[in-house]
Design a protein around this motif. Structure first.
Motif, PDB file in Angstrom:
ATOM      1  N   MET A 221       0.832  -1.205   0.000  1.00  0.00           N
ATOM      2  CA  MET A 221       0.000   0.000   0.000  1.00  0.00           C
ATOM      3  C   MET A 221       0.867   1.254   0.000  1.00  0.00           C
ATOM      4  N   ALA A 222       1.963   1.244   0.741  1.00  0.00           N
ATOM      5  CA  ALA A 222       2.870   2.400   0.766  1.00  0.00           C
ATOM      6  C   ALA A 222       3.505   2.619  -0.604  1.00  0.00           C
ATOM      7  N   ILE A 223       3.909   1.525  -1.261  1.00  0.00           N
ATOM      8  CA  ILE A 223       4.489   1.643  -2.605  1.00  0.00           C
ATOM      9  C   ILE A 223       3.437   2.157  -3.578  1.00  0.00           C
ATOM     10  N   HIS A 224       2.201   1.677  -3.452  1.00  0.00           N
ATOM     11  CA  HIS A 224       1.138   2.115  -4.358  1.00  0.00           C
ATOM     12  C   HIS A 224       0.819   3.598  -4.169  1.00  0.00           C
ATOM     13  N   HIS A 225       0.864   4.092  -2.939  1.00  0.00           N
ATOM     14  CA  HIS A 225       0.590   5.517  -2.713  1.00  0.00           C
ATOM     15  C   HIS A 225       1.700   6.397  -3.273  1.00  0.00           C
ATOM     16  N   SER A 226       2.943   5.935  -3.189  1.00  0.00           N
ATOM     17  CA  SER A 226       4.043   6.750  -3.710  1.00  0.00           C
ATOM     18  C   SER A 226       4.196   6.603  -5.222  1.00  0.00           C
ATOM     19  N   HIS A 227       3.849   5.437  -5.778  1.00  0.00           N
ATOM     20  CA  HIS A 227       3.964   5.189  -7.222  1.00  0.00           C
ATOM     21  C   HIS A 227       2.676   4.514  -7.721  1.00  0.00           C
TER      22      HIS A 227
ATOM     23  N   CYS B  68       0.712 -10.315  -6.830  1.00  0.00           N
ATOM     24  CA  CYS B  68      -0.497 -10.152  -7.643  1.00  0.00           C
ATOM     25  C   CYS B  68      -1.734 -10.544  -6.844  1.00  0.00           C
ATOM     26  N   ARG B  69      -1.658 -11.656  -6.125  1.00  0.00           N
ATOM     27  CA  ARG B  69      -2.795 -12.123  -5.333  1.00  0.00           C
ATOM     28  C   ARG B  69      -3.131 -11.128  -4.222  1.00  0.00           C
ATOM     29  N   LEU B  70      -2.106 -10.607  -3.530  1.00  0.00           N
ATOM     30  CA  LEU B  70      -2.352  -9.645  -2.455  1.00  0.00           C
ATOM     31  C   LEU B  70      -2.935  -8.340  -2.994  1.00  0.00           C
ATOM     32  N   MET B  71      -2.448  -7.906  -4.166  1.00  0.00           N
ATOM     33  CA  MET B  71      -2.994  -6.683  -4.756  1.00  0.00           C
ATOM     34  C   MET B  71      -4.450  -6.875  -5.171  1.00  0.00           C
ATOM     35  N   LYS B  72      -4.803  -8.069  -5.642  1.00  0.00           N
ATOM     36  CA  LYS B  72      -6.201  -8.337  -5.997  1.00  0.00           C
ATOM     37  C   LYS B  72      -7.079  -8.347  -4.751  1.00  0.00           C
ATOM     38  N   GLU B  73      -6.551  -8.897  -3.655  1.00  0.00           N
ATOM     39  CA  GLU B  73      -7.322  -8.910  -2.411  1.00  0.00           C
ATOM     40  C   GLU B  73      -7.595  -7.497  -1.908  1.00  0.00           C
ATOM     41  N   MET B  74      -6.630  -6.588  -2.108  1.00  0.00           N
ATOM     42  CA  MET B  74      -6.791  -5.208  -1.638  1.00  0.00           C
ATOM     43  C   MET B  74      -7.442  -4.302  -2.682  1.00  0.00           C
ATOM     44  N   ASN B  75      -7.800  -4.871  -3.833  1.00  0.00           N
ATOM     45  CA  ASN B  75      -8.392  -4.103  -4.948  1.00  0.00           C
ATOM     46  C   ASN B  75      -7.498  -2.956  -5.395  1.00  0.00           C
ATOM     47  N   ILE B  76      -6.221  -3.235  -5.531  1.00  0.00           N
ATOM     48  CA  ILE B  76      -5.264  -2.240  -6.014  1.00  0.00           C
ATOM     49  C   ILE B  76      -4.973  -2.530  -7.478  1.00  0.00           C
ATOM     50  N   GLN B  77      -5.124  -1.508  -8.310  1.00  0.00           N
ATOM     51  CA  GLN B  77      -4.769  -1.610  -9.717  1.00  0.00           C
ATOM     52  C   GLN B  77      -3.911  -0.418 -10.083  1.00  0.00           C
ATOM     53  N   SER B  78      -3.015  -0.622 -11.027  1.00  0.00           N
ATOM     54  CA  SER B  78      -2.173   0.483 -11.449  1.00  0.00           C
ATOM     55  C   SER B  78      -2.994   1.438 -12.307  1.00  0.00           C
ATOM     56  N   ILE B  79      -2.633   2.701 -12.240  1.00  0.00           N
ATOM     57  CA  ILE B  79      -3.280   3.719 -13.062  1.00  0.00           C
ATOM     58  C   ILE B  79      -2.571   3.734 -14.410  1.00  0.00           C
TER      59      ILE B  79
ATOM     60  N   PHE C   3       1.440   4.296 -10.593  1.00  0.00           N
ATOM     61  CA  PHE C   3       1.536   3.735 -11.934  1.00  0.00           C
ATOM     62  C   PHE C   3       2.147   2.338 -11.933  1.00  0.00           C
ATOM     63  N   TYR C   4       2.614   1.861 -10.780  1.00  0.00           N
ATOM     64  CA  TYR C   4       3.255   0.553 -10.705  1.00  0.00           C
ATOM     65  C   TYR C   4       2.228  -0.562 -10.677  1.00  0.00           C
ATOM     66  N   GLY C   5       2.431  -1.574 -11.503  1.00  0.00           N
ATOM     67  CA  GLY C   5       1.643  -2.791 -11.452  1.00  0.00           C
ATOM     68  C   GLY C   5       2.366  -3.807 -10.577  1.00  0.00           C
ATOM     69  N   TYR C   6       1.903  -5.043 -10.603  1.00  0.00           N
ATOM     70  CA  TYR C   6       2.498  -6.037  -9.704  1.00  0.00           C
ATOM     71  C   TYR C   6       3.960  -6.364 -10.033  1.00  0.00           C
TER      72      TYR C   6
END
Length: 81
Positions: A15-21, A46-57, A23-26
């Motif tokens: 989540m911290a990486i996703h907030h700072s970047h 990839c599985r953890l990102m799907k569980e948290m509903n995180i997708q790259s912009i 545009f990053y995918g898995y």
């Protein structure tokens, strides 16, 4: 119990990486986690990102780099063969 704590720690880092970047995918998140010292597989990220509903912009595609059109100069040598 220990596995759930590990996954929670990984989720916080993801989540911290996703907030700072955002545009990053898995794949890039996996590389960022490896730089932080985590030994983790891309499929788990990839599985953890799907569980948290995180997708790259998805970035906006740019058709050209500048506002000016390219300049065509006249032929000053005029080499007519």
């Amino acid at each position: 119990m220990e596995r759930k704590q590990n996954e929670q720690l990984l989720k916080e880092h993801i989540m911290a990486i996703h907030h700072s970047h955002p545009f990053y995918g898995y794949p890039r998140v996996t590389i960022a986690l490896k730089k932080e010292g985590f030994h983790i597989n891309h499929k788990r990220v990839c599985r953890l990102m799907k569980e948290m509903n995180i997708q790259s912009i998805i970035r906006k595609k740019r058709r050209y780099f500048g506002r000016q059109a390219s300049v065509v100069h006249p032929n000053r040598l005029n080499l007519g063969i």
